[in-house]
Scaffold this motif. Structure first.
Motif, PDB file in Angstrom:
ATOM      1  N   SER A 283       0.807  -1.227   0.000  1.00 45.09           N
ATOM      2  CA  SER A 283       0.000   0.000   0.000  1.00 45.09           C
ATOM      3  C   SER A 283       0.842   1.279   0.000  1.00 45.09           C
ATOM      4  O   SER A 283       0.403   2.306  -0.492  1.00 45.09           O
ATOM      5  CB  SER A 283      -0.952   0.006   1.189  1.00 45.09           C
ATOM      6  OG  SER A 283      -0.226  -0.143   2.393  1.00 45.09           O
ATOM      7  N   HIS A 284       2.086   1.215   0.503  1.00 45.13           N
ATOM      8  CA  HIS A 284       2.924   2.422   0.527  1.00 45.13           C
ATOM      9  C   HIS A 284       3.672   2.653  -0.789  1.00 45.13           C
ATOM     10  O   HIS A 284       4.367   3.650  -0.945  1.00 45.13           O
ATOM     11  CB  HIS A 284       3.914   2.362   1.700  1.00 45.13           C
ATOM     12  CG  HIS A 284       4.945   1.276   1.568  1.00 45.13           C
ATOM     13  ND1 HIS A 284       4.686  -0.029   1.920  1.00 45.13           N
ATOM     14  CD2 HIS A 284       6.220   1.304   1.113  1.00 45.13           C
ATOM     15  CE1 HIS A 284       5.763  -0.763   1.686  1.00 45.13           C
ATOM     16  NE2 HIS A 284       6.714   0.026   1.200  1.00 45.13           N
TER      17      HIS A 284
ATOM     18  N   THR B  64       3.307   3.241  -4.895  1.00 48.60           N
ATOM     19  CA  THR B  64       2.262   3.726  -5.805  1.00 48.60           C
ATOM     20  C   THR B  64       1.982   2.725  -6.926  1.00 48.60           C
ATOM     21  O   THR B  64       2.858   1.956  -7.330  1.00 48.60           O
ATOM     22  CB  THR B  64       2.657   5.071  -6.448  1.00 48.60           C
ATOM     23  OG1 THR B  64       3.791   4.857  -7.304  1.00 48.60           O
ATOM     24  CG2 THR B  64       2.973   6.115  -5.398  1.00 48.60           C
TER      25      THR B  64
ATOM     26  N   GLU C 233       1.586   3.637  -9.871  1.00 44.34           N
ATOM     27  CA  GLU C 233       2.408   4.093 -10.999  1.00 44.34           C
ATOM     28  C   GLU C 233       3.729   3.321 -11.078  1.00 44.34           C
ATOM     29  O   GLU C 233       4.222   3.036 -12.166  1.00 44.34           O
ATOM     30  CB  GLU C 233       2.684   5.600 -10.906  1.00 44.34           C
ATOM     31  CG  GLU C 233       1.549   6.477 -11.397  1.00 44.34           C
ATOM     32  CD  GLU C 233       0.270   6.350 -10.566  1.00 44.34           C
ATOM     33  OE1 GLU C 233       0.368   6.161  -9.331  1.00 44.34           O
ATOM     34  OE2 GLU C 233      -0.826   6.436 -11.164  1.00 44.34           O
ATOM     35  N   GLN C 234       4.295   2.991  -9.913  1.00 46.07           N
ATOM     36  CA  GLN C 234       5.540   2.219  -9.913  1.00 46.07           C
ATOM     37  C   GLN C 234       5.314   0.813 -10.477  1.00 46.07           C
ATOM     38  O   GLN C 234       6.168   0.272 -11.181  1.00 46.07           O
ATOM     39  CB  GLN C 234       6.128   2.151  -8.496  1.00 46.07           C
ATOM     40  CG  GLN C 234       6.778   3.453  -8.068  1.00 46.07           C
ATOM     41  CD  GLN C 234       7.278   3.376  -6.634  1.00 46.07           C
ATOM     42  OE1 GLN C 234       6.559   3.733  -5.699  1.00 46.07           O
ATOM     43  NE2 GLN C 234       8.490   2.909  -6.451  1.00 46.07           N
TER      44      GLN C 234
ATOM     45  N   ASN D  59      -2.149  -1.798  -5.923  1.00 49.89           N
ATOM     46  CA  ASN D  59      -1.748  -1.871  -4.524  1.00 49.89           C
ATOM     47  C   ASN D  59      -3.039  -2.027  -3.731  1.00 49.89           C
ATOM     48  O   ASN D  59      -4.100  -2.263  -4.311  1.00 49.89           O
ATOM     49  CB  ASN D  59      -0.904  -0.656  -4.085  1.00 49.89           C
ATOM     50  CG  ASN D  59      -1.658   0.659  -4.174  1.00 49.89           C
ATOM     51  OD1 ASN D  59      -2.888   0.697  -4.272  1.00 49.89           O
ATOM     52  ND2 ASN D  59      -0.918   1.756  -4.136  1.00 49.89           N
TER      53      ASN D  59
ATOM     54  N   SER E 200      -5.764   0.928  -5.011  1.00 50.40           N
ATOM     55  CA  SER E 200      -6.221   1.226  -6.371  1.00 50.40           C
ATOM     56  C   SER E 200      -5.672   0.229  -7.388  1.00 50.40           C
ATOM     57  O   SER E 200      -4.735  -0.514  -7.095  1.00 50.40           O
ATOM     58  CB  SER E 200      -5.828   2.654  -6.774  1.00 50.40           C
ATOM     59  OG  SER E 200      -4.439   2.815  -6.717  1.00 50.40           O
TER      60      SER E 200
END
Length: 200
Positions: free
Chosen positions: A145-146, A148, A150-151, A179, A182
């Motif tokens: 969750s920490h 993104t 996008e990564q 994650n 999302s």
């Protein structure tokens, strides 16, 4: 049905190969028959093997064009000659997926699907891969969750590149990045800015 990475390796033969060939071979035999003279017959072993080889299109035209060819084969099947009725050669259609009776297909999921690049210089391990009849249909990258989404998208796009593992993504009908909070999704080769948000 869950299939372990070790069992996947038995099916694959090498970390470069991505099709679960044993499963695909059995499904091709199960799903395909042709009729001649009122008698239902099985396709020859040679044609079953050729069907597997033909699906594994080389990436000479790049990821997108190769994916399009594979998509057409998955949707439409291919035609193969069989010798029937005392030496007559006729062509019959052979399909990879039973689109009419979905329950005739088999579905697998695996984790940490380790794939080597063509030159052996790189290895990538998508977190989840979903298979239909031994064909990798979906590749999912999961992050904590920490980290993104996008990564996860960037990692997938890197893995699609020619020097990484495009041979996995040429079969993929959907790629996903997630994650805890999302999800984004796309098709293979989609630039980062065009990945869509999964809204459910």
């Amino acid at each position: 049905t869950y299939i372990s990475p070790d069992d996947c390796m038995v099916q694959r033969g090498s970390k470069y190969q991505v099709l679960l060939k044993g499963i695909l071979r059995n499904q091709l035999r199960k799903l395909n028959r042709f009729e001649f003279g009122g008698v239902e017959q099985e396709f020859s072993s040679a044609n079953i093997e050729r069907t597997i080889d033909d699906l594994d299109e080389p990436l000479t035209d790049g990821l997108i064009k190769t994916s399009e060819k594979i998509f057409d084969a998955l949707m439409l099947g291919k035609s193969y000659p069989e010798t029937v009725g005392g030496g007559k050669v006729l062509s019959f259609d052979l399909k990879y997926i039973d689109w009419d009776c979905i329950e005739n297909n088999i579905f697998h999921v695996t984790e940490e699907y380790s794939v080597d690049s063509h030159d052996g210089e790189h290895n990538a391990r998508p977190d989840i891969v979903l298979f239909v009849n031994g064909i990798p249909f979906a590749v999912i990258e999961c992050k904590a969750s920490h980290i993104t989404v996008e990564q996860a998208v960037e990692q997938t796009i890197r893995n699609e590149q020619a020097d990484y593992i495009p041979q996995l993504f040429k079969f993929a009908q959907i790629v996903m990045a997630t994650n805890k909070n999302s999800v984004k999704y796309a098709t293979a080769g989609t630039p980062k800015k065009f990945w869509s948000v999964w809204k459910e």
